[in-house]
Scaffold this active site. Structure first.
Site, PDB file in Angstrom:
ATOM      1  N   SER A  78       0.903  -1.226   0.105  1.00 30.12           N
ATOM      2  CA  SER A  78       0.052  -0.084  -0.186  1.00 30.12           C
ATOM      3  C   SER A  78       0.788   1.313  -0.258  1.00 30.12           C
ATOM      4  CB  SER A  78      -0.794   0.054   1.313  1.00 30.12           C
ATOM      5  OG  SER A  78      -1.486   1.228   1.530  1.00 30.12           O
ATOM      6  N   TYR A  88      -1.678  -0.181  10.547  1.00 29.70           N
ATOM      7  CA  TYR A  88      -1.889  -0.564   9.319  1.00 29.70           C
ATOM      8  C   TYR A  88      -0.678  -0.443   8.345  1.00 29.70           C
ATOM      9  CZ  TYR A  88      -3.964  -1.137   4.540  1.00 29.70           C
ATOM     10  OH  TYR A  88      -3.865  -1.501   3.404  1.00 29.70           O
TER      11      TYR A  88
HETATM   12  P1  NDP Z   1     -11.562  -5.620   0.364  1.00 27.30           P
HETATM   13  O1  NDP Z   1     -12.177  -5.778   1.951  1.00 27.30           O
HETATM   14  O2  NDP Z   1     -12.734  -5.594  -0.604  1.00 27.30           O
HETATM   15  O3  NDP Z   1     -11.182  -7.299   0.332  1.00 27.30           O
HETATM   16  C1  NDP Z   1     -10.265  -7.911   1.284  1.00 27.30           C
HETATM   17  C2  NDP Z   1     -10.249  -9.393   1.029  1.00 27.30           C
HETATM   18  O4  NDP Z   1      -9.420 -10.024   2.262  1.00 27.30           O
HETATM   19  C3  NDP Z   1     -11.684 -10.006   1.206  1.00 27.30           C
HETATM   20  O5  NDP Z   1     -11.525 -11.079   0.117  1.00 27.30           O
HETATM   21  C4  NDP Z   1     -11.352 -10.998   2.360  1.00 27.30           C
HETATM   22  O6  NDP Z   1     -12.147 -12.090   2.429  1.00 27.30           O
HETATM   23  C5  NDP Z   1      -9.821 -11.292   2.346  1.00 27.30           C
HETATM   24  N1  NDP Z   1      -9.480 -11.299   3.964  1.00 27.30           N
HETATM   25  C6  NDP Z   1      -9.608 -10.347   4.928  1.00 27.30           C
HETATM   26  N2  NDP Z   1      -9.086 -11.244   6.068  1.00 27.30           N
HETATM   27  C7  NDP Z   1      -8.757 -12.390   5.704  1.00 27.30           C
HETATM   28  C8  NDP Z   1      -8.560 -13.640   6.622  1.00 27.30           C
HETATM   29  N3  NDP Z   1      -8.118 -13.683   7.887  1.00 27.30           N
HETATM   30  N4  NDP Z   1      -8.515 -14.894   5.744  1.00 27.30           N
HETATM   31  C9  NDP Z   1      -8.388 -14.782   4.761  1.00 27.30           C
HETATM   32  N5  NDP Z   1      -8.937 -13.674   3.723  1.00 27.30           N
HETATM   33  C10 NDP Z   1      -9.202 -12.597   4.541  1.00 27.30           C
HETATM   34  O7  NDP Z   1     -10.533  -4.956   0.442  1.00 27.30           O
HETATM   35  P2  NDP Z   1      -9.393  -4.634  -0.966  1.00 27.30           P
HETATM   36  O8  NDP Z   1      -9.618  -5.493  -2.063  1.00 27.30           O
HETATM   37  O9  NDP Z   1      -9.326  -3.169  -1.020  1.00 27.30           O
HETATM   38  O10 NDP Z   1      -7.869  -5.184  -0.064  1.00 27.30           O
HETATM   39  C11 NDP Z   1      -7.288  -6.236  -0.729  1.00 27.30           C
HETATM   40  C12 NDP Z   1      -5.869  -5.763  -0.302  1.00 27.30           C
HETATM   41  O11 NDP Z   1      -5.529  -4.676  -0.806  1.00 27.30           O
HETATM   42  C13 NDP Z   1      -5.845  -5.752   1.180  1.00 27.30           C
HETATM   43  O12 NDP Z   1      -4.429  -6.304   1.473  1.00 27.30           O
HETATM   44  C14 NDP Z   1      -5.548  -4.197   1.413  1.00 27.30           C
HETATM   45  O13 NDP Z   1      -4.830  -3.881   2.669  1.00 27.30           O
HETATM   46  C15 NDP Z   1      -4.920  -3.823   0.191  1.00 27.30           C
HETATM   47  N6  NDP Z   1      -5.019  -2.381  -0.078  1.00 27.30           N
HETATM   48  C16 NDP Z   1      -6.225  -1.705  -0.200  1.00 27.30           C
HETATM   49  C17 NDP Z   1      -6.426  -0.544  -0.728  1.00 27.30           C
HETATM   50  C18 NDP Z   1      -7.701   0.262  -0.995  1.00 27.30           C
HETATM   51  O14 NDP Z   1      -7.815   1.533  -0.984  1.00 27.30           O
HETATM   52  N7  NDP Z   1      -8.809  -0.432  -1.093  1.00 27.30           N
HETATM   53  C19 NDP Z   1      -5.243   0.327  -1.089  1.00 27.30           C
HETATM   54  C20 NDP Z   1      -4.085  -0.458  -0.880  1.00 27.30           C
HETATM   55  C21 NDP Z   1      -3.913  -1.553  -0.618  1.00 27.30           C
HETATM   56  P3  NDP Z   1     -12.898 -12.787   3.591  1.00 27.30           P
HETATM   57  O15 NDP Z   1     -13.579 -11.870   4.274  1.00 27.30           O
HETATM   58  O16 NDP Z   1     -13.957 -13.693   2.630  1.00 27.30           O
HETATM   59  O17 NDP Z   1     -11.961 -13.525   4.178  1.00 27.30           O
HETATM   60  C1  8X3 Z   2      -4.958   1.734   1.644  1.00 19.74           C
HETATM   61  C2  8X3 Z   2      -4.738   3.037   1.226  1.00 19.74           C
HETATM   62  O1  8X3 Z   2      -4.342   5.126   2.068  1.00 19.74           O
HETATM   63  O2  8X3 Z   2      -6.287   3.987   3.026  1.00 19.74           O
HETATM   64  O3  8X3 Z   2      -3.774   0.882   1.930  1.00 19.74           O
HETATM   65  O4  8X3 Z   2      -4.085   3.496   3.696  1.00 19.74           O
HETATM   66  S1  8X3 Z   2      -4.814   3.863   2.486  1.00 19.74           S
END
Ligand code: NDP
Ligand code: 8X3
Length: 250
Positions: free
Chosen positions: A137, A150
């Site tokens: 991120s 985070y």
């Molecule tokens: P979502 O919340 O839409 O998706 C997160 C996914 O992670 C879900 O499919 C969830 O599945 C899975 N997950 C969470 N905890 C667990 C667990 N303990 N075991 C297995 N699966 C898990 O968020 P995003 O798609 O945005 O996030 C994906 C990644 O991108 C994350 O690592 C996030 O930190 C990162 N990210 C997101 C950004 C944003 O602004 N959206 C920016 C930068 C990075 P389920 O609940 O079914 O287990």
């Molecule tokens: C997710 C992006 O800026 O909310 O990793 O931390 S931010």
């Protein structure tokens, strides 16, 4: 033979978009997540390619071990692992943040990613091909108020990715860290404990990145020629940039 991609966090956001995009490109998929119903629905939707669903919690080493041991024969030669499962919880300053939230973020974003990587890497090294695509991120590089644990978990992902490259030198196995900024998924709903209004406010009046934007980057890095390693990709929406330093004036 079709290539195989393992995607953690395939039930939502970036992971789900990756599943759809790679399926469209003819890859066979191992879809991981905890929400079994969503995995089943997605598998049905992507029925044009071979799909294996694995319902487990990445925080539980025993569950990760069981998942890897139970991979069907035709899904065992993993070409790409997308370590995408992850979350942020809360936006409080460190002095009032919930310690339990910090533990969940460390266990998921760091330990879950380590478990998946450690268990799937030996096969990649033995086959002299493979690719670990981590989801970092911008929060791993750029500090912001309330980003405390985070952002630190994502800094770990960045440095672990770099160090992996060192260990994998000469093996042919690639490593990429993708570092998105503001992207609209279920991320903020999760961060704010299901408060949809609070989550919507994060994106109000902006044109954030979409899950498809990130999936296209994952696909692009995975499809570079075998001699090319994209080390890291930092990506923000145009509407996002940096603020000046905060100065406390007495
Ligand atoms: P979502 O919340 O839409 O998706 C997160 C996914 O992670 C879900 O499919 C969830 O599945 C899975 N997950 C969470 N905890 C667990 C667990 N303990 N075991 C297995 N699966 C898990 O968020 P995003 O798609 O945005 O996030 C994906 C990644 O991108 C994350 O690592 C996030 O930190 C990162 N990210 C997101 C950004 C944003 O602004 N959206 C920016 C930068 C990075 P389920 O609940 O079914 O287990
Ligand atoms: C997710 C992006 O800026 O909310 O990793 O931390 S931010």
């Amino acid at each position: 033979m079709a290539k195989t991609i393992v995607i953690t966090g395939a039930t939502s956001g970036f992971g789900r978009a990756c599943a759809e995009l790679f399926a469209g490109a003819g890859w066979q998929l191992v879809l991981c997540g905890r929400r079994e119903e969503r995995l089943g629905q997605l598998a049905q939707q992507l029925s044009g390619v071979p799909v294996h669903c694995a319902c487990f919690d990445v925080r539980q080493l025993a569950e990760v071990e069981k998942m890897v041991a139970a991979l069907p024969e035709n899904f065992r030669a993993v070409d790409v692992l997308v370590n995408n499962a992850g979350l942020a919880l809360g936006l409080n300053p460190a002095q009032t943040a919930d310690l339990g939230d910090w533990e969940v973020m460390v266990d998921t974003n760091i330990k879950g990613l380590l478990y998946m990587t450690r268990l799937l890497l030996p096969g990649m090294v033995a086959r002299k091909r493979g690719h670990i695509v981590n989801t970092g991120s911008i929060a791993g590089t750029w500090p912001y108020p309330g980003g405390n644990a985070y952002g630190a978990t994502k800094a770990f992902v960045g440095q672990f990715s770099n160090n992996l490259r060192c260990d994998l030198h000469g093996t042919g196995v690639r490593v990429t860290n993708i570092e998105p900024g503001l992207a609209e998924t279920e991320f903020s709903v999760v961060r704010f404990g299901g408060d949809k209004d609070k989550a919507d406010a994060v994106y109000a009046g902006t044109e954030p990145l979409t899950a498809v934007d990130i999936a296209e980057i994952v696909h692009w890095v995975a499809c570079r020629p075998a001699h090319v390693n994209i080390n890291r990709v930092e990506v923000m929406p145009v509407c996002q940039s940096w603020n000046p330093f905060a100065i406390d004036r007495q």
